[in-house]
Every structure is written in C-alpha cells, then in structure tokens.
Design a protein around this motif. Sequence first.
Motif, PDB file in Angstrom:
ATOM      1  N   THR A  70       0.901  -1.104   0.131  1.00 19.12           N
ATOM      2  CA  THR A  70       0.110  -0.030  -0.078  1.00 19.12           C
ATOM      3  C   THR A  70       0.726   1.443   0.019  1.00 19.12           C
ATOM      4  OG1 THR A  70      -0.061   0.076   2.490  1.00 19.12           O
ATOM      5  CG2 THR A  70      -2.114  -1.060   1.108  1.00 19.12           C
ATOM      6  N   SER A  71       2.181   1.068  -0.069  1.00 17.93           N
ATOM      7  CA  SER A  71       3.006   2.281  -0.189  1.00 17.93           C
ATOM      8  C   SER A  71       2.621   3.362  -1.426  1.00 17.93           C
ATOM      9  CB  SER A  71       4.480   2.081  -0.222  1.00 17.93           C
ATOM     10  OG  SER A  71       4.864   1.128   0.879  1.00 17.93           O
ATOM     11  N   PRO A  72       2.852   4.512  -1.447  1.00 21.58           N
ATOM     12  CA  PRO A  72       2.669   5.163  -2.600  1.00 21.58           C
ATOM     13  C   PRO A  72       3.581   5.122  -3.570  1.00 21.58           C
ATOM     14  CG  PRO A  72       3.006   6.905  -0.673  1.00 21.58           C
ATOM     15  CD  PRO A  72       2.948   5.324  -0.058  1.00 21.58           C
ATOM     16  N   ARG A  73       5.076   4.703  -3.222  1.00 22.48           N
ATOM     17  CA  ARG A  73       5.848   4.691  -4.203  1.00 22.48           C
ATOM     18  C   ARG A  73       6.725   3.345  -4.219  1.00 22.48           C
ATOM     19  NH1 ARG A  73       5.719   9.194  -1.188  1.00 22.48           N
ATOM     20  NH2 ARG A  73       5.717  11.230  -2.245  1.00 22.48           N
ATOM     21  N   ASN A  74       6.788   2.711  -5.277  1.00 19.10           N
ATOM     22  CA  ASN A  74       7.370   1.303  -5.113  1.00 19.10           C
ATOM     23  C   ASN A  74       8.422   1.262  -6.529  1.00 19.10           C
ATOM     24  OD1 ASN A  74       4.711  -0.239  -3.546  1.00 19.10           O
ATOM     25  ND2 ASN A  74       3.975   1.563  -4.881  1.00 19.10           N
ATOM     26  N   SER A  75       9.354   0.259  -5.667  1.00 19.47           N
ATOM     27  CA  SER A  75      10.302   0.107  -6.692  1.00 19.47           C
ATOM     28  C   SER A  75      10.400  -1.575  -6.969  1.00 19.47           C
ATOM     29  CB  SER A  75      11.741   0.402  -6.075  1.00 19.47           C
ATOM     30  OG  SER A  75      12.696  -0.182  -6.884  1.00 19.47           O
ATOM     31  N   ALA A  95       1.275  -2.711 -12.954  1.00 16.94           N
ATOM     32  CA  ALA A  95      -0.120  -2.177 -13.350  1.00 16.94           C
ATOM     33  C   ALA A  95      -1.078  -1.773 -12.368  1.00 16.94           C
ATOM     34  CB  ALA A  95      -0.829  -3.101 -14.366  1.00 16.94           C
ATOM     35  N   ARG A  96      -1.482  -2.689 -11.249  1.00 19.10           N
ATOM     36  CA  ARG A  96      -2.429  -2.680 -10.400  1.00 19.10           C
ATOM     37  C   ARG A  96      -1.908  -1.507  -9.397  1.00 19.10           C
ATOM     38  NH1 ARG A  96      -7.240  -2.155  -8.502  1.00 19.10           N
ATOM     39  NH2 ARG A  96      -7.532  -2.758  -6.488  1.00 19.10           N
ATOM     40  N   LEU A 100      -3.729   2.270  -8.954  1.00 20.66           N
ATOM     41  CA  LEU A 100      -4.429   2.993  -7.616  1.00 20.66           C
ATOM     42  C   LEU A 100      -3.768   4.251  -7.528  1.00 20.66           C
ATOM     43  CD1 LEU A 100      -3.859  -0.352  -5.414  1.00 20.66           C
ATOM     44  CD2 LEU A 100      -6.144   0.855  -6.029  1.00 20.66           C
ATOM     45  N   GLY A 101      -3.011   4.730  -8.559  1.00 21.01           N
ATOM     46  CA  GLY A 101      -2.438   6.034  -8.296  1.00 21.01           C
ATOM     47  C   GLY A 101      -1.151   6.131  -7.757  1.00 21.01           C
ATOM     48  N   ASP A 102      -0.327   4.914  -7.481  1.00 20.96           N
ATOM     49  CA  ASP A 102       0.918   4.926  -6.999  1.00 20.96           C
ATOM     50  C   ASP A 102       1.738   5.085  -7.927  1.00 20.96           C
ATOM     51  OD1 ASP A 102      -0.619   4.223  -4.425  1.00 20.96           O
ATOM     52  OD2 ASP A 102       0.307   2.078  -4.639  1.00 20.96           O
ATOM     53  N   ASP A 103       3.285   5.741  -7.355  1.00 19.67           N
ATOM     54  CA  ASP A 103       4.262   5.987  -8.259  1.00 19.67           C
ATOM     55  C   ASP A 103       5.164   4.677  -8.282  1.00 19.67           C
ATOM     56  OD1 ASP A 103       6.422   6.782  -9.731  1.00 19.67           O
ATOM     57  OD2 ASP A 103       7.557   7.547  -7.461  1.00 19.67           O
TER      58      ASP A 103
END
Length: 135
Positions: A70-75, A95-96, A100-103
């Motif tokens: 659920t983090s807004p930023r993902n690597s 893609a998911r 959800l609007g995440d980076d």
Amino acid sequence: MTGGDFATGAWCPITDLEHADMAYEWNWGANLLSGGSVVDQTISKALSSAYGDYLACATKKVPVRASTVTSPRNSIRLGTKDSDTALTVASNLAARLKNLGDDVDTSYYWDAGHGADNDPGDFVKWIATVSGYRS
C-alpha cells in the motif's frame, strides 16, 4: 505493510498465490528439468491456458484481488531468468499499483535469476529521490 508506509522495494514479489501455479506453467512449463525431461504437458498446458484466460480477464479491468502493498511509491525488480516468480507477477503488480495512483518504478534485469539486485546503487538513489533525502 500498512497505509503509513512511505516506500517499498520489492524483488521478486509474490502477490497472487491463487494463480501462481498457472503463471509458472505459462512461463516455464515447456522448459527442461535438470534431468532433461519436462513436466506432465497435459497438466502444464491446462494450467498455462487457464492463466492466459486469467490475464485476458485482468486486462479487461475485471476486479482482481488487491495487493497488500500500500505504499505510494514502489520499486519493483525482477530477473528475466527468474525461475521462481512469473514475470507477469511483477507487471500485474505494477499495473495494479499504477491504477491505484501509486508511483511505480519497475525494471527487469536481463538474464538475471531470482532475487537479482544488479544495481543496488540505483535503488539507493531511488530512495533518496522519493524521500527527498540528500546526504
């Protein structure tokens, strides 16, 4: 992971265990085993076909189980020769999260295996960028 997490670095993320067997067969069902034989192709082809159907539904925006990330930023990083995580797992997760609007910063390491981290310095730079941290 909780809603308060700031960023996630995921190497070979497994997020969809319900479809993992199908994904593995879709990617590697025809590969030779260490002894030179292949798995039962009747079962492999059935699982592979079922995964193709699943992907077709997922791309038509049929609801899929939400990831626990659920983090807004993902690597997200994965080796293209990973034999434990289907490559589609990372792309579906990315893609998911984007939906959800995440980076999301996704890369595949060419010819690398499971858990590959070919550029840890890049990950550290990514952390500095998303956190605003400067040394």
